[in-house]
Design a protein around this motif. Structure first.
Motif, mmCIF file in Angstrom:
data_model
loop_
_atom_site.group_PDB
_atom_site.id
_atom_site.type_symbol
_atom_site.label_atom_id
_atom_site.label_comp_id
_atom_site.label_asym_id
_atom_site.label_seq_id
_atom_site.Cartn_x
_atom_site.Cartn_y
_atom_site.Cartn_z
ATOM 1 N N ASP A 1 132.811 -62.722 70.598
ATOM 2 C CA ASP A 1 133.647 -62.083 69.584
ATOM 3 C C ASP A 1 133.427 -62.802 68.258
ATOM 4 O OD1 ASP A 1 135.560 -60.902 68.013
ATOM 5 O OD2 ASP A 1 137.281 -61.622 69.168
ATOM 6 N N SER A 2 132.859 -62.096 67.280
ATOM 7 C CA SER A 2 132.542 -62.726 65.997
ATOM 8 C C SER A 2 133.630 -62.521 64.954
ATOM 9 C CB SER A 2 131.203 -62.199 65.459
ATOM 10 O OG SER A 2 131.286 -60.817 65.154
ATOM 11 N N SER A 3 134.825 -62.083 65.392
ATOM 12 C CA SER A 3 135.933 -61.873 64.461
ATOM 13 C C SER A 3 136.523 -63.179 63.923
ATOM 14 C CB SER A 3 137.040 -61.056 65.137
ATOM 15 O OG SER A 3 136.545 -59.835 65.634
ATOM 16 N N PRO A 4 136.640 -64.239 64.740
ATOM 17 C CA PRO A 4 137.221 -65.506 64.258
ATOM 18 C C PRO A 4 136.381 -66.150 63.159
ATOM 19 C CG PRO A 4 137.216 -65.417 66.655
ATOM 20 C CD PRO A 4 136.338 -64.302 66.186
ATOM 21 N N PRO A 5 136.866 -67.263 62.591
ATOM 22 C CA PRO A 5 136.110 -67.988 61.568
ATOM 23 C C PRO A 5 134.725 -68.400 62.063
ATOM 24 C CG PRO A 5 138.371 -68.761 61.622
ATOM 25 C CD PRO A 5 138.211 -67.842 62.797
ATOM 26 N N ILE A 6 133.791 -68.572 61.142
ATOM 27 C CA ILE A 6 132.380 -68.835 61.446
ATOM 28 C C ILE A 6 132.194 -70.003 62.411
ATOM 29 C CG2 ILE A 6 130.193 -69.630 60.448
ATOM 30 C CD1 ILE A 6 130.937 -68.015 57.929
ATOM 31 N N ASP A 7 132.851 -71.135 62.133
ATOM 32 C CA ASP A 7 132.646 -72.327 62.963
ATOM 33 C C ASP A 7 133.198 -72.143 64.373
ATOM 34 O OD1 ASP A 7 131.329 -73.616 60.940
ATOM 35 O OD2 ASP A 7 133.088 -74.726 60.237
ATOM 36 N N GLU A 8 134.266 -71.390 64.493
ATOM 37 C CA GLU A 8 134.835 -71.123 65.822
ATOM 38 C C GLU A 8 133.889 -70.260 66.641
ATOM 39 O OE1 GLU A 8 138.757 -68.871 67.717
ATOM 40 O OE2 GLU A 8 138.873 -69.739 65.691
ATOM 41 N N VAL A 9 133.297 -69.271 66.003
ATOM 42 C CA VAL A 9 132.312 -68.418 66.684
ATOM 43 C C VAL A 9 131.091 -69.243 67.089
ATOM 44 C CG1 VAL A 9 130.745 -66.444 66.400
ATOM 45 C CG2 VAL A 9 133.069 -66.344 65.460
ATOM 46 N N TYR A 10 130.644 -70.092 66.183
ATOM 47 C CA TYR A 10 129.441 -70.885 66.447
ATOM 48 C C TYR A 10 129.639 -71.851 67.610
ATOM 49 C CZ TYR A 10 125.312 -73.762 65.666
ATOM 50 O OH TYR A 10 124.117 -74.435 65.830
ATOM 51 N N ALA A 11 130.845 -72.385 67.744
ATOM 52 C CA ALA A 11 131.118 -73.302 68.852
ATOM 53 C C ALA A 11 130.890 -72.595 70.195
ATOM 54 C CB ALA A 11 132.551 -73.820 68.762
ATOM 55 N N LYS A 12 131.258 -71.326 70.269
ATOM 56 C CA LYS A 12 131.057 -70.562 71.511
ATOM 57 C C LYS A 12 129.580 -70.236 71.706
ATOM 58 C CE LYS A 12 135.676 -68.496 71.382
ATOM 59 N NZ LYS A 12 136.463 -67.254 71.273
ATOM 60 N N ILE A 13 128.911 -69.930 70.607
ATOM 61 C CA ILE A 13 127.478 -69.639 70.694
ATOM 62 C C ILE A 13 126.714 -70.860 71.205
ATOM 63 C CG2 ILE A 13 125.406 -69.159 69.322
ATOM 64 C CD1 ILE A 13 127.135 -67.346 67.566
ATOM 65 N N ARG A 14 127.113 -72.043 70.754
ATOM 66 C CA ARG A 14 126.429 -73.264 71.170
ATOM 67 C C ARG A 14 126.529 -73.483 72.674
ATOM 68 N NH1 ARG A 14 126.111 -78.460 67.404
ATOM 69 N NH2 ARG A 14 124.781 -78.884 69.195
ATOM 70 N N ILE A 15 127.645 -73.113 73.273
ATOM 71 C CA ILE A 15 127.787 -73.239 74.722
ATOM 72 C C ILE A 15 126.708 -72.411 75.422
ATOM 73 C CG2 ILE A 15 129.266 -72.739 76.704
ATOM 74 C CD1 ILE A 15 131.685 -73.240 74.882
ATOM 75 N N ALA A 16 126.519 -71.183 74.916
ATOM 76 C CA ALA A 16 125.530 -70.296 75.520
ATOM 77 C C ALA A 16 124.116 -70.823 75.331
ATOM 78 C CB ALA A 16 125.655 -68.902 74.910
ATOM 79 N N VAL A 17 123.805 -71.284 74.117
ATOM 80 C CA VAL A 17 122.446 -71.749 73.831
ATOM 81 C C VAL A 17 122.158 -73.067 74.554
ATOM 82 C CG1 VAL A 17 120.900 -72.518 72.008
ATOM 83 C CG2 VAL A 17 122.373 -70.542 71.629
ATOM 84 N N ASP A 18 123.140 -73.960 74.615
ATOM 85 C CA ASP A 18 122.955 -75.211 75.349
ATOM 86 C C ASP A 18 122.577 -74.923 76.806
ATOM 87 O OD1 ASP A 18 123.478 -76.840 73.209
ATOM 88 O OD2 ASP A 18 125.567 -77.207 73.736
ATOM 89 N N ALA A 19 123.309 -74.000 77.409
ATOM 90 C CA ALA A 19 123.044 -73.655 78.809
ATOM 91 C C ALA A 19 121.671 -73.028 78.975
ATOM 92 C CB ALA A 19 124.132 -72.719 79.330
ATOM 93 N N ALA A 20 121.315 -72.140 78.044
ATOM 94 C CA ALA A 20 120.022 -71.453 78.149
ATOM 95 C C ALA A 20 118.865 -72.432 78.013
ATOM 96 C CB ALA A 20 119.929 -70.382 77.062
ATOM 97 N N LEU A 21 118.919 -73.293 77.019
ATOM 98 C CA LEU A 21 117.823 -74.228 76.796
ATOM 99 C C LEU A 21 117.727 -75.272 77.898
ATOM 100 C CD1 LEU A 21 117.973 -74.763 72.936
ATOM 101 C CD2 LEU A 21 116.505 -73.217 74.242
#
Length: 262
Positions: A237-257
């Motif tokens: 969900d990209s509705s929240p503030p930028i940094d909050e969204v990015y924190a969730k994205i990092r979880i996904a990318v960390d796991a993928a890499l």
């Protein structure tokens, strides 16, 4: 309720039989007419890049979802190369000596969609150039990710249609997963109207924004659903503030890499 990490683990834990690629292509063609030609042509082809070495993440979302903003952060923190199909087409159109430039210019002038073969070839060429000659930042800080034919790519705003998705996966490189930035039309409208105050873009107005959103829903959401059925979508969900969204994205990318890194 599955967490973001659960979703990404599902993407990489799922093992596909060798025969599934053809079956999936046939199913896509049957449920989406524009995929028929791509599915037929793609059977028996070998991708240009090995997905075991080259990580490709498609970044999809409606206009104003924050794709460019979040990609910039991922480039800085993970050493990705960020590719935008639209930017590549515009650059190729103006590049002296381009084999595609005049054709791209003609299609754009006539208001037509540039053939997917051209867009996909530009993406392949850009990926090949990055793999053969990594930039100083990539070759230094992220040396391990850019050695021995390895590389990391974010492809922003692509694929937009089913035939593009099938053609890229079969001819260029099998994608790792789709990072889908979702939000409401109201949020998109607000963001783009704010951007329009300084962007100077003619399409940053309520009527054009609504049309762009409808186009995304009609052409790109089938692509999202195609990959979702194959457990290859991580939706944020990209509705929240930028940094909050990015924190969730990092979880996904960390796991993928962690799962695909050497």
């Amino acid at each position: 309720m599955p967490t973001i990490l659960d979703k990404v683990q599902g993407v990489f834990a799922k093992k596909e039989p060798a025969e599934q690629s053809t079956t999936a292509l046939q199913a896509a063609a049957l449920t989406n007419p524009e995929g028929i030609q791509a599915a037929t042509q793609a059977q028996g082809t070998t991708p240009a890049f090995d997905h075991a070495k080259v990580t490709v993440i498609f970044v999809l979302g409606g206009p104003g979802a924050g794709k460019g903003t979040q990609c910039d952060k991922l480039v800085k923190d993970y050493g990705f190369v960020h590719l935008s199909a639209g930017d590549l087409l515009r650059a190729e159109q103006n590049r002296p000596g381009s084999q595609y430039g005049s054709m791209i210019r003609e299609y754009i002038r006539e208001g037509q969609i540039v053939p997917m073969e051209v867009t996909i070839k530009l993406l392949e060429n850009a990926m090949r150039a990055a793999l053969e000659s990594p930039q100083a930042e990539e070759a230094g800080k992220w040396k391990g990710a850019w050695e021995g034919g390895r590389g990391r790519f974010l492809i922003d705003g692509f694929p937009r249609k089913m035939d593009q998705a099938i053609k890229f996966d079969e001819d260029v490189c099998k994608s790792g997963f789709v990072l889908f930035l979702s939000t409401t039309e109201a949020v998109l409208l607000h963001r783009l109207l704010e951007r329009g105050k300084t962007s100077g873009r003619e399409d940053d107005n309520p009527e054009s924004i609504s049309k762009r959103f409808r186009t995304f829903e009609e052409t790109s959401m089938p692509v999202v659903e195609y990959y979702r059925e194959r457990m290859k979508v991580v939706e944020i969900d990209s509705s929240p503030p930028i940094d909050e969204v990015y924190a969730k994205i990092r979880i996904a990318v960390d796991a993928a890499l962690a799962m695909v890194a050497p």
